[in-house]
Motif scaffolding. Structure first.
Motif, PDB file in Angstrom:
ATOM      1  N   SER A 182      -5.940   7.090   5.506  1.00 37.18           N
ATOM      2  CA  SER A 182      -5.659   5.841   4.790  1.00 37.18           C
ATOM      3  C   SER A 182      -5.021   4.849   5.732  1.00 37.18           C
ATOM      4  CB  SER A 182      -4.693   6.089   3.636  1.00 37.18           C
ATOM      5  OG  SER A 182      -5.298   6.883   2.669  1.00 37.18           O
ATOM      6  N   SER A 183      -5.411   3.620   5.626  1.00 37.01           N
ATOM      7  CA  SER A 183      -4.794   2.574   6.425  1.00 37.01           C
ATOM      8  C   SER A 183      -4.962   1.244   5.703  1.00 37.01           C
ATOM      9  CB  SER A 183      -5.445   2.521   7.805  1.00 37.01           C
ATOM     10  OG  SER A 183      -4.918   1.440   8.530  1.00 37.01           O
TER      11      SER A 183
ATOM     12  N   ALA B 172     -15.663   6.151   1.376  1.00 33.58           N
ATOM     13  CA  ALA B 172     -14.749   5.083   1.807  1.00 33.58           C
ATOM     14  C   ALA B 172     -14.464   4.167   0.622  1.00 33.58           C
ATOM     15  CB  ALA B 172     -15.359   4.279   2.941  1.00 33.58           C
TER      16      ALA B 172
ATOM     17  N   SER C  73      -5.558  -1.342   3.182  1.00 30.33           N
ATOM     18  CA  SER C  73      -6.195  -1.233   1.870  1.00 30.33           C
ATOM     19  C   SER C  73      -7.404  -0.298   1.923  1.00 30.33           C
ATOM     20  CB  SER C  73      -6.624  -2.609   1.383  1.00 30.33           C
ATOM     21  OG  SER C  73      -7.486  -3.187   2.330  1.00 30.33           O
ATOM     22  N   TYR C  74      -7.576   0.396   3.045  1.00 27.86           N
ATOM     23  CA  TYR C  74      -8.740   1.263   3.215  1.00 27.86           C
ATOM     24  C   TYR C  74      -8.367   2.732   3.015  1.00 27.86           C
ATOM     25  CZ  TYR C  74     -11.077  -2.742   5.332  1.00 27.86           C
ATOM     26  OH  TYR C  74     -11.629  -3.978   5.541  1.00 27.86           O
ATOM     27  N   ASP C  75      -9.277   3.470   2.419  1.00 29.26           N
ATOM     28  CA  ASP C  75      -9.144   4.926   2.314  1.00 29.26           C
ATOM     29  C   ASP C  75     -10.474   5.523   2.741  1.00 29.26           C
ATOM     30  OD1 ASP C  75      -6.502   5.441   0.874  1.00 29.26           O
ATOM     31  OD2 ASP C  75      -7.444   3.956  -0.408  1.00 29.26           O
TER      32      ASP C  75
ATOM     33  N   ARG D 271     -11.698  -2.159  -6.744  1.00 27.77           N
ATOM     34  CA  ARG D 271     -11.873  -1.332  -5.558  1.00 27.77           C
ATOM     35  C   ARG D 271     -13.358  -1.228  -5.220  1.00 27.77           C
ATOM     36  NH1 ARG D 271      -9.105   4.649  -5.107  1.00 27.77           N
ATOM     37  NH2 ARG D 271      -8.078   4.260  -3.131  1.00 27.77           N
TER      38      ARG D 271
ATOM     39  N   ARG E 172     -12.118   0.503  -0.499  1.00 26.19           N
ATOM     40  CA  ARG E 172     -11.246  -0.598  -0.093  1.00 26.19           C
ATOM     41  C   ARG E 172     -10.822  -1.367  -1.317  1.00 26.19           C
ATOM     42  NH1 ARG E 172     -11.816  -6.522   2.110  1.00 26.19           N
ATOM     43  NH2 ARG E 172      -9.614  -6.720   2.535  1.00 26.19           N
ATOM     44  N   TRP E 173      -9.514  -1.619  -1.423  1.00 21.14           N
ATOM     45  CA  TRP E 173      -9.021  -2.431  -2.539  1.00 21.14           C
ATOM     46  C   TRP E 173      -9.399  -3.874  -2.278  1.00 21.14           C
ATOM     47  CZ3 TRP E 173      -7.675  -0.318  -6.886  1.00 21.14           C
ATOM     48  CH2 TRP E 173      -7.073   0.932  -6.908  1.00 21.14           C
TER      49      TRP E 173
ATOM     50  N   GLN F 290      -5.600  -5.450  -4.815  1.00 17.31           N
ATOM     51  CA  GLN F 290      -4.772  -4.240  -4.830  1.00 17.31           C
ATOM     52  C   GLN F 290      -4.538  -3.709  -6.243  1.00 17.31           C
ATOM     53  OE1 GLN F 290      -3.725  -2.577  -2.128  1.00 17.31           O
ATOM     54  NE2 GLN F 290      -2.703  -1.025  -3.344  1.00 17.31           N
TER      55      GLN F 290
ATOM     56  N   HIS G 293       0.861  -1.185   0.000  1.00 21.41           N
ATOM     57  CA  HIS G 293       0.000   0.000   0.000  1.00 21.41           C
ATOM     58  C   HIS G 293       0.894   1.230   0.000  1.00 21.41           C
ATOM     59  CE1 HIS G 293      -3.040  -2.868   0.942  1.00 21.41           C
ATOM     60  NE2 HIS G 293      -2.380  -3.241   2.016  1.00 21.41           N
TER      61      HIS G 293
END
Lengths: 384, 226
Positions: free
Chosen positions: A254-255, A281, A257-259, A291, A283-284, A287, A48
Motif C-alpha cells: 500500500s502506498s 490494484a 491512495s494505492y493498494d 475506488r 486506487r481511491w 478517499q 491514508h
C-alpha cells in the motif's frame, strides 16, 4: 505613616508586570501531571490509514448489543448479514440474481469465547445451509483456536470476508481450486497458522470423514504463503478436482491512495495441475468514497480443458460448499481476464455499489477455438 | 456510614409571614437536633443524593439506569456506586454509555473521590473504545492557596482569576487529560471514514460529544454532593 506604606505598596503593584493567567496557580501547587503537557490541536484524520487497517479481514459489525450487566455466560451479541445482488451482462451469459444472502449471529459468551453462526439463503428465502458455525477462543493476543465449520483461510483473496472483496466474485482459478467450507480446527499465532479439516462437505455440518486435509500458512509484513495437503486425493469432497497439493503465495503493498496485491496459485493433482496469477490494484479516486479497482488474472493447466471459467452470477449455495457453482461455464487450457471497475462506498464497507467491465479470453475453450468475451457487471452489497 | 441528611426545601420558608412563625419554631428545634447530632457523630460526613442525581438525568428506570439524550445522541448513566474512603470521605463511580444508532456501545467510567467535607479530591475517566482502553490517570486536586504571613514584605498579588477554584481546575485538568488521550488515539486510529454518506450528511457522532456528556454527568454529581 501606615497609610503611606499601603499607598506605596499599591503603587508598586500598579507598576509591576501584570500577572499572567495561571501564574498564581502554577506557583501554588502545580498542575496535575496528566494535564501538564500542552494540548496539541486534534490532528486531521489521516489521509491514508496504515497498511494493516487497509487490508481488513472482517467487516465492522453494525448491530451489536453489549450486556448491561456483565456476566460470564453472555457478554455481547451481534447480528450479522451479507446481501449481495449482482447483474451480469455479457456475450456468454445474461444473468442477474442474489449472489449471497447470509444472516447470522455472533456471540461473545462463556468467558470471552467467540461463537459465530452464519446461515445462507437463496433468493426465495429458502435455507441453504451453514456457511460458518465456529467457536473461537483467544488464549492471548498471539494465539487463538477455532473449531467448527468455516472457510479454510487459504489465499489472501479467499480468506478475506466476502463483504470486503473488491470484485463481484473470486478470480476464476481461485474459484476452481478453493477448498469448501469444512469442519476443522485451526490454530492461529502471530504470523502463522496450522489447521486440520475434514474431507467431507455438507450444507450443514460435515462429518469427520476420510483422512482430511492439512492447512499451514505463514505471514510476514504483507507476504504470505499458504499450503494445503490433501490426504484424501480423489475421495475428498472439500478439495475440488482431486488436487493433492495447493500452494498460494503473494504480497500486499500500500502506498498513498494505492493498494496492490499479487498472488500466485499452484494446484497439483495426479491428473490435473493448474497454476495462475492474480494481480489486484485499487486506487481511491475520492478517499473512502469512490475506488477504482482493477484485476488481471491468468490461469493455465497442463491438462487440456483443465481450467474452468464460470460466467454470470455464482449460485448462493457456493458459500456453503464448493465455491465453483455457475449456471454457465466453459473449460479451457488457459485463461486471461482483465477487470476494471469502480466501487462506490456509501457507508464504509457496509453499503457498497460496484460496476465493472471484464474482458476474458480463453484458449482451447471446449476443445475448440479461442473464446473472447466482454462482461459488464453491477453489484450492490449490504453487510453488517 | 453516610449521614442521610438533606436540607432541601428549607429555602422555601419565608421569615416574617404569620404562617411561617410556627415553622420557624420547628426549624429552630430541628437545627438544635441537627447540631446535637453533629456533635455526637463524626466531625463531618459527605453525602451524595443519588435520587436527585437521577432526577437530573430523566430519573432512574427499573434497570437502575437513566436514559437521556444530549445534542440528539442517546446516553445511559448507571446508578452510581458509593463507598466510604478510609479518611471519612467518599468514592463515587458511575458508568456512562453512549449507544450510537449503528455501531458498538461506548462505555465510560467516571471515578471521583470526595473529602469528608464534600470537596472533590481526585477524578478519573476510563473509556473503552473499539476494544482499546483509555484512562486519564488520577487527576488530583491542587493544594489550597497559602496566605502569606501578615507581616511579610512580599507584595500581595491579587487573585486575578477568582473564578479559578481548585475544584474547577481539577475538572479542567481532567478533561484536558481526556482530550490529550483522545487525540493520541485519533493519531493511531483511522479517525472517521469519509465515505459517501459521511460526505453528504456528516458524521452523526463525534468523540467531543461524549466529552460534553461526561462533563454534564460530572457537574450533576458535584451538584448533588453535600
Amino acid at each position: 505613616m501606615a497609610n503611606s506604606l499601603f499607598a506605596n505598596k499599591a503603587l508598586d503593584l500598579l507598576d509591576a508586570e501584570p500577572t499572567q493567567p495561571g501564574e498564581i496557580y502554577q506557583t501554588i501547587g502545580g498542575v496535575a501531571p496528566s494535564a501538564k503537557s500542552p494540548i496539541e490541536k486534534p490532528p486531521p484524520p489521516p489521509e491514508h490509514p496504515a497498511p494493516p487497517e487497509r487490508w481488513p479481514k472482517e467487516v465492522k459489525p453494525l448491530v451489536t448489543y453489549e450486556m448491561v450487566r456483565k456476566n460470564p455466560y453472555l457478554q455481547e451479541i451481534a447480528l450479522r448479514g451479507n446481501f449481495d445482488y449482482q447483474l451480469h451482462s455479457g456475450s456468454e451469459a445474461q444473468d442477474s440474481g442474489l449472489r449471497r444472502s447470509h444472516l447470522g449471529i455472533a456471540l461473545r459468551a462463556f468467558y470471552d469465547l467467540e461463537i459465530e453462526a452464519d446461515a445462507a439463503f437463496d433468493s426465495s428465502g429458502d435455507y441453504l445451509g451453514f456457511e460458518t458455525l465456529r467457536a473461537k477462543y483467544a488464549f492471548h493476543d498471539k494465539l487463538a483456536l477455532s473449531v467448527g465449520k468455516f472457510r479454510p483461510s487459504f489465499s489472501s483473496e479467499y480468506s478475506t470476508d466476502p463483504s470486503l472483496r473488491w470484485f463481484p466474485d473470486l478470480s476464476p482459478l481461485l474459484a476452481q481450486l478453493a477448498p469448501a467450507s469444512s469442519l476443522g480446527a485451526l490454530l492461529e499465532g502471530q504470523g502463522w497458522k496450522l489447521g486440520y479439516f475434514s474431507g467431507d462437505s455438507d450444507r450443514n455440518i460435515p462429518d469427520i470423514d476420510g483422512r482430511g486435509f492439512l492447512l499451514a500458512g505463514l505471514e510476514h509484513r504483507g507476504w504470505h504463503l499458504d499450503y494445503i495437503h490433501n490426504f484424501d486425493r480423489g475421495r475428498s469432497e472439500a478439495i475440488p478436482l482431486a488436487y493433492r497439493h495447493l500452494f498460494s503465495t503473494g504480497v500486499k503493498v500500500s502506498s498513498g491512495s494505492y493498494d496492490f496485491a499479487s498472488e500466485f496459485f499452484l494446484a497439483k493433482g495426479d491428473e490435473n495441475t493448474s497454476w495462475g496469477v492474480t494481480l489486484r490494484a485499487a486506487r481511491w479516486l475520492v478517499q473512502d468514497a469512490f475506488r477504482l479497482v482493477g484485476r488481471y488474472h491468468y490461469a493455465a493447466s497442463d491438462q487440456a480443458g483443465g481450467i474452468l471459467s464460470g460466467f454470470g452470477v455464482a449460485r448462493p449455495i457456493s458459500d456453503v460448499g464448493q465455491p465453483f457453482q455457475y449456471n454457465t461455464f466453459s473449460t479451457a487450457d488457459s485463461l486471461h481476464s482483465f477487470y476494471l471497475g469502480v466501487n462506490a462506498h456509501f457507508f464504509e464497507d457496509n453499503l457498497l455499489w460496484g460496476a465493472g467491465l471484464e474482458y476474458r479470453t480463453l484458449s482451447g475453450a471446449d476443445a475448440s477455438a479461442d473464446l473472447d468475451s466482454w462482461n459488464w457487471s453491477t453489484h450492490a452489497r449490504l453487510a453488517f | 456510614m453516610l449521614a442521610q441528611i438533606s436540607t432541601r426545601g428549607t429555602g422555601a420558608l419565608m421569615p416574617g409571614s404569620p404562617s411561617n412563625k410556627k415553622s420557624n419554631t420547628m426549624k429552630k428545634l430541628l437545627l438544635t437536633l441537627l447540631a446535637s447530632a453533629s456533635f455526637a457523630g463524626p466531625a463531618a460526613a459527605v453525602y451524595f443524593d443519588t435520587n436527585a442525581f437521577g432526577q437530573s438525568l430523566n430519573g432512574w428506570k427499573k434497570n437502575r439506569t437513566a436514559l437521556y439524550s444530549i445534542d440528539n445522541n442517546t446516553y445511559r448513566t448507571h446508578v452510581p456506586t458509593l463507598s466510604p474512603t478510609p479518611g471519612g470521605g467518599m468514592f463515587v463511580s458511575t458508568r456512562v454509555d453512549h449507544r450510537p444508532r449503528m455501531g458498538k456501545l461506548i462505555s465510560s467510567y467516571l471515578e471521583l473521590t470526595f473529602s469528608p467535607q464534600g470537596h472533590l479530591i481526585t477524578g478519573q475517566i476510563r473509556l473503552s473504545l473499539d476494544g482499546k482502553r483509555i484512562t486519564t490517570g488520577q487527576i488530583e486536586r491542587e493544594p489550597n492557596a497559602v496566605e502569606p504571613p501578615a507581616d511579610s514584605e512580599a507584595p500581595i498579588i491579587p487573585n486575578a482569576e477568582p473564578w479559578k477554584t481548585p475544584e474547577g481546575t481539577l475538572v479542567a485538568s481532567l478533561f484536558k487529560a481526556y482530550d490529550a488521550e483522545m487525540n493520541k488515539l485519533s493519531k493511531t486510529e483511522g479517525a472517521g471514514k469519509q465515505d459517501i454518506f459521511a460526505r453528504m450528511f456528516g458524521k452523526s457522532f463525534d468523540h467531543t460529544d461524549l466529552a460534553a456528556a461526561l462533563r454534564h454527568n460530572l457537574n450533576f454529581v458535584l451538584k448533588n454532593v453535600r
